[in-house]
Design a protein around this motif. Structure first.
Motif, PDB file in Angstrom:
ATOM      1  N   ASP A  21       0.805  -1.115  -0.041  1.00  0.00           N
ATOM      2  CA  ASP A  21      -0.053  -0.219   0.203  1.00  0.00           C
ATOM      3  C   ASP A  21       1.029   1.126   0.258  1.00  0.00           C
ATOM      4  O   ASP A  21       0.321   2.183  -0.617  1.00  0.00           O
ATOM      5  CB  ASP A  21      -0.998   0.153   1.136  1.00  0.00           C
ATOM      6  N   HIS A  22       1.942   1.204   0.851  1.00  0.00           N
ATOM      7  CA  HIS A  22       2.986   2.717   0.853  1.00  0.00           C
ATOM      8  C   HIS A  22       3.435   2.626  -0.615  1.00  0.00           C
ATOM      9  O   HIS A  22       3.615   3.745  -1.050  1.00  0.00           O
ATOM     10  CB  HIS A  22       3.835   2.037   1.835  1.00  0.00           C
ATOM     11  N   TYR A  23       3.974   1.625  -1.305  1.00  0.00           N
ATOM     12  CA  TYR A  23       4.598   1.594  -2.705  1.00  0.00           C
ATOM     13  C   TYR A  23       3.562   2.156  -3.583  1.00  0.00           C
ATOM     14  O   TYR A  23       3.836   3.249  -4.498  1.00  0.00           O
ATOM     15  CB  TYR A  23       4.901   0.131  -3.165  1.00  0.00           C
ATOM     16  N   VAL A  24       2.249   1.630  -3.605  1.00  0.00           N
ATOM     17  CA  VAL A  24       1.195   2.262  -4.418  1.00  0.00           C
ATOM     18  C   VAL A  24       0.806   3.602  -4.318  1.00  0.00           C
ATOM     19  O   VAL A  24       0.695   4.660  -5.222  1.00  0.00           O
ATOM     20  CB  VAL A  24      -0.281   1.534  -4.313  1.00  0.00           C
ATOM     21  N   GLN A  25       0.919   4.116  -2.874  1.00  0.00           N
ATOM     22  CA  GLN A  25       0.581   5.624  -2.689  1.00  0.00           C
ATOM     23  C   GLN A  25       1.769   6.316  -2.943  1.00  0.00           C
ATOM     24  O   GLN A  25       1.363   7.466  -3.666  1.00  0.00           O
ATOM     25  CB  GLN A  25       0.480   5.640  -0.955  1.00  0.00           C
ATOM     26  N   ALA A  26       2.877   6.141  -2.852  1.00  0.00           N
ATOM     27  CA  ALA A  26       3.998   6.758  -3.238  1.00  0.00           C
ATOM     28  C   ALA A  26       3.992   6.875  -4.920  1.00  0.00           C
ATOM     29  O   ALA A  26       4.311   8.234  -5.399  1.00  0.00           O
ATOM     30  CB  ALA A  26       5.276   6.229  -3.063  1.00  0.00           C
ATOM     31  N   TYR A  27       3.744   5.772  -5.512  1.00  0.00           N
ATOM     32  CA  TYR A  27       3.620   5.938  -7.124  1.00  0.00           C
ATOM     33  C   TYR A  27       2.489   6.806  -7.509  1.00  0.00           C
ATOM     34  O   TYR A  27       2.975   7.462  -8.520  1.00  0.00           O
ATOM     35  CB  TYR A  27       3.462   4.435  -7.515  1.00  0.00           C
ATOM     36  N   PRO A  31       4.119  13.002  -9.700  1.00  0.00           N
ATOM     37  CA  PRO A  31       3.530  14.253 -10.723  1.00  0.00           C
ATOM     38  C   PRO A  31       3.367  13.392 -11.922  1.00  0.00           C
ATOM     39  O   PRO A  31       2.289  13.581 -12.760  1.00  0.00           O
ATOM     40  CB  PRO A  31       4.402  15.252 -10.681  1.00  0.00           C
ATOM     41  N   GLU A  32       4.302  12.839 -12.521  1.00  0.00           N
ATOM     42  CA  GLU A  32       4.480  12.021 -14.001  1.00  0.00           C
ATOM     43  C   GLU A  32       3.366  10.953 -14.085  1.00  0.00           C
ATOM     44  O   GLU A  32       2.648  10.990 -15.034  1.00  0.00           O
ATOM     45  CB  GLU A  32       5.620  11.680 -14.446  1.00  0.00           C
ATOM     46  N   VAL A  33       3.118  10.341 -12.956  1.00  0.00           N
ATOM     47  CA  VAL A  33       2.132   9.336 -12.887  1.00  0.00           C
ATOM     48  C   VAL A  33       0.608   9.912 -13.153  1.00  0.00           C
ATOM     49  O   VAL A  33      -0.070   9.497 -13.848  1.00  0.00           O
ATOM     50  CB  VAL A  33       2.410   8.223 -11.739  1.00  0.00           C
ATOM     51  N   GLN A  34       0.566  10.844 -12.287  1.00  0.00           N
ATOM     52  CA  GLN A  34      -0.823  11.716 -11.967  1.00  0.00           C
ATOM     53  C   GLN A  34      -1.084  12.392 -13.438  1.00  0.00           C
ATOM     54  O   GLN A  34      -2.204  12.313 -13.977  1.00  0.00           O
ATOM     55  CB  GLN A  34      -0.819  12.700 -11.107  1.00  0.00           C
ATOM     56  N   ALA A  35       0.025  12.982 -13.944  1.00  0.00           N
ATOM     57  CA  ALA A  35      -0.133  13.489 -15.653  1.00  0.00           C
ATOM     58  C   ALA A  35      -0.562  12.336 -16.396  1.00  0.00           C
ATOM     59  O   ALA A  35      -1.505  12.531 -17.432  1.00  0.00           O
ATOM     60  CB  ALA A  35       1.016  14.063 -15.893  1.00  0.00           C
ATOM     61  N   GLU A  47      -2.322  14.757  -0.680  1.00  0.00           N
ATOM     62  CA  GLU A  47      -1.926  13.820  -1.474  1.00  0.00           C
ATOM     63  C   GLU A  47      -3.141  12.655  -1.646  1.00  0.00           C
ATOM     64  O   GLU A  47      -4.009  12.672  -0.698  1.00  0.00           O
ATOM     65  CB  GLU A  47      -0.851  12.975  -0.946  1.00  0.00           C
ATOM     66  N   TRP A  48      -3.025  11.953  -2.633  1.00  0.00           N
ATOM     67  CA  TRP A  48      -4.188  10.753  -2.922  1.00  0.00           C
ATOM     68  C   TRP A  48      -3.390   9.669  -1.740  1.00  0.00           C
ATOM     69  O   TRP A  48      -2.355   9.353  -1.415  1.00  0.00           O
ATOM     70  CB  TRP A  48      -3.778  10.080  -4.198  1.00  0.00           C
TER      71      TRP A  48
END
Length: 169
Positions: A21-27, A31-35, A47-48
């Motif tokens: 869950d921590h890895y997913v949250q960080a990922y 910004p580039e993933v959200q874009a 943050e999400w």
């Protein structure tokens, strides 16, 4: 005694990473993933998170998904419902009771499906374009517990092919 004997390989969740869950949250907060996902276009000031207290009151959650699932099937959409057979939040029996309320007509009987020469779970197909499958050894977040079996399920759904019913697979 049977309580002190070490379980056979594949019968525990020792390969489950409790930090996933921590890895997913960080990922998902990169910004580039959200874009790439077209997410957070409004640049929210927080943050999400997988579980958040941002929404204080949620009153529009349906008590059942049955009408939505029936609506999708009525539009000709194939539906696959799956459950981890070790899910303590939504047990297989609860899902089966919900499907029973839909008055579906069985196309195939309840039978095992296979992956890598082992039972991957059990499945049943209905004439109304719905397939129900369990995933052996999986908890509530099925892919986290059984990624290979989850991938098999997903591939067969995308290919519109039934889950393998012999141990050759």
């Amino acid at each position: 005694s049977t309580l002190t004997r070490r379980p056979k390989r594949g019968t525990t969740i020792r390969e489950f990473d409790p930090c996933s869950d921590h890895y997913v949250q960080a990922y998902l907060n990169r910004p580039e993933v959200q874009a790439a996902l077209h997410a957070n276009a409004t640049k929210l000031p927080y943050e999400w998170q997988p579980c958040s207290s941002v929404i204080k009151k949620w009153n529009d959650s349906p008590t059942t998904m049955i009408p939505l699932i029936k609506g999708l099937m009525g539009q000709g959409v194939r539906v696959w419902v799956f459950s981890g057979d070790m899910d303590g939040r939504i047990p297989v029996t609860s899902t089966k009771y919900s499907l029973k309320k839909m008055n579906l007509t069985a196309k195939t009987a309840w039978h095992p499906w296979y992956l890598g020469g082992e039972v991957g779970g059990y499945t049943e197909e209905y004439r109304e374009k719905l397939t129900f499958a369990t995933v052996r050894g999986a908890g509530h977040q099925v892919p986290s517990f059984q990624p290979k079996r989850s991938l098999s399920l997903f591939i067969h759904f995308l290919n519109d092919t039934p889950l393998p019913d012999t141990s050759r697979y």
